[in-house]
Design a protein around this motif. Structure first.
Motif, PDB file in Angstrom:
ATOM      1  N   ILE A 142       0.832  -1.200   0.000  1.00 45.05           N
ATOM      2  CA  ILE A 142       0.000   0.000   0.000  1.00 45.05           C
ATOM      3  C   ILE A 142       0.869   1.254   0.000  1.00 45.05           C
ATOM      4  O   ILE A 142       0.665   2.177  -0.774  1.00 45.05           O
ATOM      5  CB  ILE A 142      -0.939   0.007   1.224  1.00 45.05           C
ATOM      6  N   GLY A 143       1.859   1.284   0.901  1.00 48.39           N
ATOM      7  CA  GLY A 143       2.711   2.455   1.020  1.00 48.39           C
ATOM      8  C   GLY A 143       4.176   2.082   0.986  1.00 48.39           C
ATOM      9  O   GLY A 143       4.585   1.076   1.560  1.00 48.39           O
ATOM     10  N   ILE A 144       4.974   2.894   0.278  1.00 45.92           N
ATOM     11  CA  ILE A 144       6.427   2.704   0.240  1.00 45.92           C
ATOM     12  C   ILE A 144       7.083   3.800   1.078  1.00 45.92           C
ATOM     13  O   ILE A 144       6.410   4.731   1.539  1.00 45.92           O
ATOM     14  CB  ILE A 144       6.964   2.719  -1.202  1.00 45.92           C
ATOM     15  N   GLY A 145       8.392   3.685   1.283  1.00 47.54           N
ATOM     16  CA  GLY A 145       9.097   4.632   2.116  1.00 47.54           C
ATOM     17  C   GLY A 145       8.859   6.085   1.706  1.00 47.54           C
ATOM     18  O   GLY A 145       9.003   6.433   0.542  1.00 47.54           O
ATOM     19  N   SER A 149     -12.523   2.761   6.200  1.00 42.96           N
ATOM     20  CA  SER A 149     -12.078   1.573   5.461  1.00 42.96           C
ATOM     21  C   SER A 149     -11.450   1.899   4.105  1.00 42.96           C
ATOM     22  O   SER A 149     -10.934   1.001   3.445  1.00 42.96           O
ATOM     23  CB  SER A 149     -13.198   0.541   5.278  1.00 42.96           C
ATOM     24  N   GLU A 150     -11.478   3.159   3.675  1.00 41.79           N
ATOM     25  CA  GLU A 150     -10.844   3.538   2.413  1.00 41.79           C
ATOM     26  C   GLU A 150      -9.427   4.040   2.692  1.00 41.79           C
ATOM     27  O   GLU A 150      -9.214   4.882   3.570  1.00 41.79           O
ATOM     28  CB  GLU A 150     -11.646   4.617   1.694  1.00 41.79           C
ATOM     29  N   VAL A 151      -8.467   3.526   1.920  1.00 35.60           N
ATOM     30  CA  VAL A 151      -7.055   3.868   2.120  1.00 35.60           C
ATOM     31  C   VAL A 151      -6.680   5.068   1.261  1.00 35.60           C
ATOM     32  O   VAL A 151      -7.053   5.143   0.083  1.00 35.60           O
ATOM     33  CB  VAL A 151      -6.158   2.662   1.764  1.00 35.60           C
ATOM     34  N   TYR A 152      -5.918   5.980   1.866  1.00 31.57           N
ATOM     35  CA  TYR A 152      -5.413   7.146   1.143  1.00 31.57           C
ATOM     36  C   TYR A 152      -3.888   7.152   1.241  1.00 31.57           C
ATOM     37  O   TYR A 152      -3.323   6.944   2.316  1.00 31.57           O
ATOM     38  CB  TYR A 152      -5.982   8.436   1.716  1.00 31.57           C
ATOM     39  N   ASN A 161      -0.701   9.622   0.301  1.00 34.02           N
ATOM     40  CA  ASN A 161      -0.357  11.005  -0.058  1.00 34.02           C
ATOM     41  C   ASN A 161      -1.607  11.805  -0.404  1.00 34.02           C
ATOM     42  O   ASN A 161      -1.658  12.554  -1.380  1.00 34.02           O
ATOM     43  CB  ASN A 161       0.650  11.025  -1.209  1.00 34.02           C
ATOM     44  N   ASN A 162      -2.641  11.573   0.422  1.00 39.70           N
ATOM     45  CA  ASN A 162      -3.926  12.283   0.347  1.00 39.70           C
ATOM     46  C   ASN A 162      -4.725  11.957  -0.909  1.00 39.70           C
ATOM     47  O   ASN A 162      -5.669  12.664  -1.254  1.00 39.70           O
ATOM     48  CB  ASN A 162      -3.728  13.801   0.451  1.00 39.70           C
ATOM     49  N   LYS A 163      -4.353  10.880  -1.600  1.00 44.64           N
ATOM     50  CA  LYS A 163      -5.088  10.434  -2.773  1.00 44.64           C
ATOM     51  C   LYS A 163      -5.624   9.036  -2.506  1.00 44.64           C
ATOM     52  O   LYS A 163      -4.910   8.173  -2.012  1.00 44.64           O
ATOM     53  CB  LYS A 163      -4.172  10.417  -4.002  1.00 44.64           C
ATOM     54  N   LYS A 164      -6.895   8.825  -2.847  1.00 35.25           N
ATOM     55  CA  LYS A 164      -7.519   7.526  -2.583  1.00 35.25           C
ATOM     56  C   LYS A 164      -6.791   6.419  -3.327  1.00 35.25           C
ATOM     57  O   LYS A 164      -6.546   6.518  -4.535  1.00 35.25           O
ATOM     58  CB  LYS A 164      -8.991   7.553  -2.988  1.00 35.25           C
ATOM     59  N   PHE A 165      -6.436   5.372  -2.597  1.00 36.22           N
ATOM     60  CA  PHE A 165      -5.721   4.240  -3.180  1.00 36.22           C
ATOM     61  C   PHE A 165      -6.693   3.398  -3.992  1.00 36.22           C
ATOM     62  O   PHE A 165      -7.800   3.074  -3.539  1.00 36.22           O
ATOM     63  CB  PHE A 165      -5.105   3.396  -2.061  1.00 36.22           C
TER      64      PHE A 165
END
Length: 377
Positions: free
Chosen positions: A147-150, A159-162, A164-168
C-alpha cells in the motif's frame, strides 16, 4: 607404441557415483535458481482472496527487486525452517553473516503483490506479541499487497485507504464485510454464484439480515435484486478502540485511536529520512528503531530512545520500509496490526500462478483450470 601401452584406461564411474553426481548437480542448480531467480510458493490462507486463492501455486521473482544473499548459511538445501515432514530445524544460526541485495530491474511499487518475511511486532498484545524467532531470511513467508512505500503518507478513512492524500485504487477483487437487509430469504446458490461468503444471518422486524464478505462487483450485482432492500458497510467507527480484536498498530490507545477501518495519517519510514522523537513518533517507530533498523546498542526506557547510552531526540532511518495489506481486508493479518515491513525482509514479487487446486472440488474439478499460468495483478 610404448607410450600408448603405458596409458591406463580411464576408470568408469560406478552407478552410485553417477547417481550422486546427478543429485548433487540438481540440488546445486535448484538452490541457485531458487535463491537468485524464481521460487515456488503456495497460498496457505485466505488473506488475499479473491485475488489469490488458498492452494494457488505461484512463482515469485527474485530478480525484480534483486535477490538477497543468504544470512543463514548453515542450512539444509531447499528447506525453509524445518526438515521436510518433521519438526527438526533445518538450519543452525551459529553463523550469521550480513546479507546484501543484488541489483534488480525495479523496486517495490504501490500496488505490487509482494512476498516477504513476517517481521512481527514487539508491542503487539499476546498471543501475537513479539517478533518472529527465526533469523530474518527464514522468518515465515507472508504475501500481501504493498500500500505504502518509504516516504508515503498513509491514512485510512472509514475503510478507504489514502496514500499522499489520494484515494488508493483497490484491486478489483478486494473484499470487505457488509450487512444486507432483505425482505425474504436469499438462496445460498445466489451467494455462491456471485462469489459472496455468507457469514451468518438473523431475523428482525420481518426483515432478514445477512453478514457477508464480498467484492464491490459482487455487491453491485446483488443490488440489482429487488428483494435486497438495504446494504450497510461493516465499519468500525473512527476513534473506537473498544474491540481488542481490532487493536491496531502501534497498540498505544492513549496516543492513537487507530482501528481496523480508521488510521490517522502516518509516514512510512524511508532510508535517510529524519524525524523528531516526539512521544507519538516514538510510539509509532519504536520497534523500527530498536529491533529492525540494524542498530547496535539501542534501547527504549522511560519513554525515551537511547543509542550507545545517550538519549537521542531525533533519528534517521537506516533502510526503507513498506506498509502491506491483504485484499481480503477483514480477514488479513497485516500492517494495520503489526506495523512496517523492513526492506531486508522483502523476498520478491509474485508474478504468476502455475497451478491451482480446489481442495473441495470434485474429481474432475479439483484443478482450477482458469487460473493456470495467469498473471498476478
Amino acid at each position: 607404441m610404448a607410450e600408448q601401452e603405458n596409458k591406463k584406461p580411464k576408470k568408469q564411474k560406478s552407478a552410485m557415483r553417477e547417481w550422486w553426481d546427478s543429485v548433487l548437480f540438481a540440488v546445486v542448480a535448484a538452490t541457485l535458481i531458487r535463491g537468485l531467480f524464481l521460487e515456488a510458493y503456495t497460498i496457505p490462507t485466505g488473506s488475499m482472496e479473491k485475488s489469490l486463492l488458498i492452494n494457488d501455486f505461484l512463482f515469485v521473482s527474485k530478480v525484480h527487486y534483486g535477490a538477497r544473499t543468504p544470512k543463514t548459511i548453515l542450512q539444509v538445501p531447499l528447506t525453509h525452517q524445518k526438515i521436510w515432514f518433521t519438526d527438526i530445524p533445518s538450519y543452525s544460526d551459529a553463523i550469521q553473516i550480513p546479507n546484501f541485495r543484488l541489483p534488480g530491474f525495479t523496486s517495490v511499487k504501490n500496488g505490487d503483490v509482494v512476498v516477504f518475511n513476517y517481521p512481527g511486532c514487539p508491542e503487539r498484545p499476546d498471543p501475537y506479541g513479539g517478533y518472529d524467532k527465526y533469523p530474518v531470511d527464514l522468518r515465515t513467508n507472508y504475501i500481501k499487497r504493498c500500500i505504502g512505500i518509504g516516504g508515503d503518507v498513509v491514512d485510512i478513512r472509514n475503510s478507504e485507504v489514502y496514500v499522499n492524500n489520494k484515494k488508493f485504487d483497490n484491486a478489483p477483487n478486494t473484499q470487505k464485510y457488509y450487512s444486507i437487509e432483505a425482505n425474504t430469504n436469499v438462496n445460498e446458490k445466489l451467494f455462491e454464484k456471485l462469489g459472496i461468503e455468507n457469514k451468518g444471518e438473523r431475523s428482525e422486524n420481518g426483515k432478514i439480515y445477512y453478514s457477508i464478505n464480498a467484492t464491490e462487483s459482487a455487491l453491485a450485482e446483488l443490488k440489482k435484486y429487488d428483494f435486497v432492500t438495504n446494504i450497510f458497510p461493516d465499519i468500525i467507527a473512527k476513534g473506537d478502540t473498544s474491540d481488542q480484536n481490532y487493536n491496531a498498530f502501534p497498540h498505544q490507545t492513549t496516543l492513537f485511536s487507530n482501528n481496523r477501518d480508521n488510521f490517522e495519517p502516518f509516514t512510512v519510514p524511508k532510508k535517510g529520512m529524519k524525524i523528531q522523537l516526539t512521544d507519538k513518533n516514538i510510539a509509532m517507530y519504536k520497534s523500527v528503531i530498536t529491533v529492525f533498523d540494524l542498530n547496535k546498542n539501542v534501547e527504549y526506557k522511560n519513554g525515551k530512545i537511547f543509542i550507545d547510552g545517550k538519549q537521542v531526540n531525533e533519528y534517521t532511518f537506516n533502510q526503507d520500509y513498506y506498509f502491506m495489506m491483504g485484499d481480503n481486508r477483514y480477514e488479513s493479518d497485516d500492517s494495520r496490526f503489526w506495523g512496517f515491513v523492513p526492506a531486508d525482509h522483502i523476498v520478491g514479487k509474485a508474478v504468476f500462478i502455475w497451478m491451482s487446486i480446489d481442495a473441495n472440488g470434485s474429481l474432475l474439478n479439483k484443478i482450477r483450470w482458469s487460473r493456470l499460468f495467469s498473471l498476478i495483478k
